[in-house]
Design an enzyme around this catalytic site. Structure first.
Site, PDB file in Angstrom:
ATOM      1  N   ASN A  87       0.834  -1.193   0.000  1.00  0.00           N
ATOM      2  CA  ASN A  87       0.000   0.000   0.000  1.00  0.00           C
ATOM      3  C   ASN A  87       0.873   1.249   0.000  1.00  0.00           C
ATOM      4  OD1 ASN A  87      -2.460  -1.461   0.151  1.00  0.00           O
ATOM      5  ND2 ASN A  87      -2.163  -1.757   2.349  1.00  0.00           N
ATOM      6  N   HIS A 100       6.469  -1.929   3.497  1.00  0.00           N
ATOM      7  CA  HIS A 100       6.285  -3.335   3.843  1.00  0.00           C
ATOM      8  C   HIS A 100       5.415  -3.985   2.796  1.00  0.00           C
ATOM      9  CE1 HIS A 100       3.195  -0.882   5.802  1.00  0.00           C
ATOM     10  NE2 HIS A 100       2.366  -1.896   5.574  1.00  0.00           N
TER      11      HIS A 100
END
Ligand code: 5GP
Length: 116
Positions: A87, A100
């Site tokens: 994201n 991440h």
């Protein structure tokens, strides 16, 4: 980049189920899993968002994807399938500003995109 809770997880100051660590990255189970298997892969080199990763650091992203695929193979669900997602910023719902990769697996996953 400022300190995030993932730094504290890496230093074992916040408990987490860490499933992998090497000199480049670490991985742990998401606290609010969105699939039966939901693991986060985090590089040890800090970038707040994907937008902050220069082209000459692209290997950092590649290592996350490779580690996720290796984990899927080791855990025996690679052939069934899985999804990796990163994201970036508000519209994608990024909440932790330390890049991440999400690994989602363990059941047929719904399609993704906008939600009404
Ligand atoms: P993002 O929304 O930034 O793409 O993903 C952040 C993820 O971190 C979320 O899926 C969220 O559930 C997970 N998360 C937030 N706080 C913690 C925590 O304290 N421990 C663990 N293991 N995961 C967390």
């Amino acid at each position: 980049m400022s300190e995030t809770l993932f730094h504290k997880i890496l230093r074992r100051e916040i408990p987490a189920d860490i499933v992998f660590e090497d000199e480049h990255l670490f991985a742990f189970r998401d606290i609010a899993p969105q699939a039966p298997i939901h693991v986060l892969f985090v590089p040890k080199q800090d970038f707040a968002t994907l937008n902050d990763v220069p082209e000459d650091a692209a290997v950092v992203i590649g290592r996350l994807a490779s580690a996720a695929a290796r984990y899927a193979k080791e855990q025996g669900f690679a052939e069934d399938g899985y999804r990796i997602v990163m994201n970036c910023n508000g519209d994608a719902g990024q909440t932790v500003f330390q890049i991440h990769l999400h690994l989602l697996a363990g059941a047929p996953l719904g399609r993704f995109g906008t939600q009404g």
